[in-house]
Design a protein around this motif. Structure first.
Motif, short mmCIF file in Angstrom:
data_model
loop_
_atom_site.label_atom_id
_atom_site.label_comp_id
_atom_site.label_asym_id
_atom_site.label_seq_id
_atom_site.Cartn_x
_atom_site.Cartn_y
_atom_site.Cartn_z
N GLN A 1 0.91 -1.17 0.11
CA GLN A 1 -0.09 -0.03 -0.02
C GLN A 1 0.99 1.31 0.07
O GLN A 1 2.12 1.30 0.44
N ASP A 2 0.42 2.41 -0.45
CA ASP A 2 0.94 3.62 -0.39
C ASP A 2 1.06 4.53 0.79
O ASP A 2 0.23 3.79 1.71
N LEU A 3 1.53 5.45 1.02
CA LEU A 3 1.70 6.27 2.14
C LEU A 3 -0.02 6.90 2.46
O LEU A 3 -0.10 6.94 3.68
N VAL A 4 -0.46 7.21 1.48
CA VAL A 4 -1.93 7.63 1.57
C VAL A 4 -2.70 6.58 2.48
O VAL A 4 -3.56 7.14 3.56
N TYR A 5 -2.62 5.46 1.99
CA TYR A 5 -3.50 4.41 2.55
C TYR A 5 -3.16 4.31 4.16
O TYR A 5 -3.79 4.14 5.05
N LEU A 6 -1.69 4.59 4.33
CA LEU A 6 -1.14 4.27 5.94
C LEU A 6 -1.74 5.15 6.66
O LEU A 6 -2.05 5.28 7.79
N MET A 7 -1.86 6.70 6.15
CA MET A 7 -2.13 7.74 6.89
C MET A 7 -3.75 7.69 7.17
O MET A 7 -4.34 8.10 7.97
N MET A 8 -4.61 7.01 6.09
CA MET A 8 -6.07 6.95 6.16
C MET A 8 -6.50 5.96 7.17
O MET A 8 -7.49 5.87 7.88
N TRP A 9 -5.76 4.91 7.35
CA TRP A 9 -6.14 3.95 8.31
C TRP A 9 -4.98 3.73 9.44
O TRP A 9 -4.63 2.27 9.56
N PRO A 10 -4.69 4.80 10.09
CA PRO A 10 -3.77 4.56 11.26
C PRO A 10 -3.98 3.42 12.52
O PRO A 10 -2.83 2.91 12.85
N GLU A 11 -5.13 3.01 12.54
CA GLU A 11 -5.57 2.35 13.55
C GLU A 11 -5.69 0.72 13.13
O GLU A 11 -5.81 -0.21 13.78
N LYS A 12 -5.50 0.58 11.85
CA LYS A 12 -5.54 -0.82 11.33
C LYS A 12 -4.52 -1.81 11.73
O LYS A 12 -3.60 -1.41 11.95
#
Ligand code: GLN
Length: 278
Positions: A36-47
């Motif tokens: 996944q890219d950085l945007v995904y990591l920022m959108m789902w921090p608690e995943k």
């Protein structure tokens, strides 16, 4: 454990002095682990990570803690618009080298130019030029068989068909081919440089990094031999160390090149010198 907590834990690494880029490193490792890219990591921090993902990530963090470069751990590095597979047989493509690509693209070459990239490694420069100029034919060569195989694979995965790779010690296997432009990011670090004892470069092949006492052995050789492989008004373009611009301009001038100029990288340091032959 959520990735944010893993990231914070790894951030402790920087306090121990193991890595000065722990934050960026952990994001790069996590993104690659999850594909996944950085945007995904920022959108789902608690995943939360699945157990297999967590296991893979922790194995990668352990390798990073031993100093191994991120690109060798995850197996690729993005360069220009391309995703390139890397291996310890080659240098990891650097952002600095995009300066050379930009300059090479700005030169006024004919539409069907024949271009050589000497010491191509992953194929980074050759493939960036090939993808930007589909009507050029680009030949990348490298002394290392593994590098040639890797660069060929990178051409295929990026669907680039106007770039070929062959195994050659500089011009040795290029016969009497003539080129409109020869580009190279050759080894140019001084053989006794302290720089080689720190960070990622410790894991990279020294054959791709060092070139004699002043770092200029290969550049001297290529300048000398390039003259019999350039068409009239052909260009020779080198990446080099930030303190080597002056010496390389002199070498170009002694060999009869014209329109010699040094260009700076994004840090404002001398990085690329070019000259036109005949
Ligand atoms: N620019 C590279 C570095 O700083 C050196 C690459 C090379 O020798 N071609 O590690």
């Amino acid at each position: 454990m959520s990735w944010v907590k893993i990231q914070l834990r790894q951030q402790g690494v920087s306090d121990d002095g193991v890595s000065d880029s722990a934050n960026a490193d952990s994001k790069a490792l996590l993104g690659a682990c999850l594909q996944q890219d950085l945007v995904y990591l920022m959108m789902w921090p608690e995943k939360c990570l699945q157990p297999t993902e967590r296991e893979r990530l922790m194995a990668w963090v352990t390798r990073r803690l031993k100093g191994e470069p991120i690109a060798y751990i995850i197996g690729y590095r993005d360069f220009w618009s391309l995703r390139l597979k890397v291996s310890p047989a080659t240098l990891i493509p650097r952002a600095d080298t995009e300066t050379l690509v930009e300059l090479a693209l700005a030169l006024d070459l004919r539409p069907d130019a024949h271009v050589a990239d000497l010491g191509t490694g992953t194929g980074a420069i050759a493939l960036a030029l090939g993808t930007e100029r589909p009507s050029w034919s680009v030949l990348g060569c490298d002394l290392s068989f593994e590098a040639v195989a890797l660069a060929t694979e990178n051409a295929q995965t990026n669907h680039i068909t106007n770039v070929e790779f062959i195994q050659s010690n500089w011009f040795a296997e290029l016969g009497n081919q003539l080129f409109d432009m020869i580009v190279s990011n050759p080894p140019y670090v001084e053989s006794t440089s302290q720089y080689l004892t720190q960070g990622d470069v410790r894991f990279e092949p020294s054959s791709a990094l060092t070139s004699g006492e002043d770092g200029l052995d290969d550049i001297r050789l290529i300048i000398k031999q390039a003259k019999t492989h350039l068409r009239a008004s052909g260009w020779l373009v080198f990446e080099h160390g930030f303190e080597q611009g002056q010496a390389i301009r002199v070498l170009f001038a002694q060999a009869g090149f014209q329109h010699i100029a040094t260009h700076t990288d994004l840090n404002g340091q001398d990085r690329v010198t070019c000259g036109q032959f005949g």
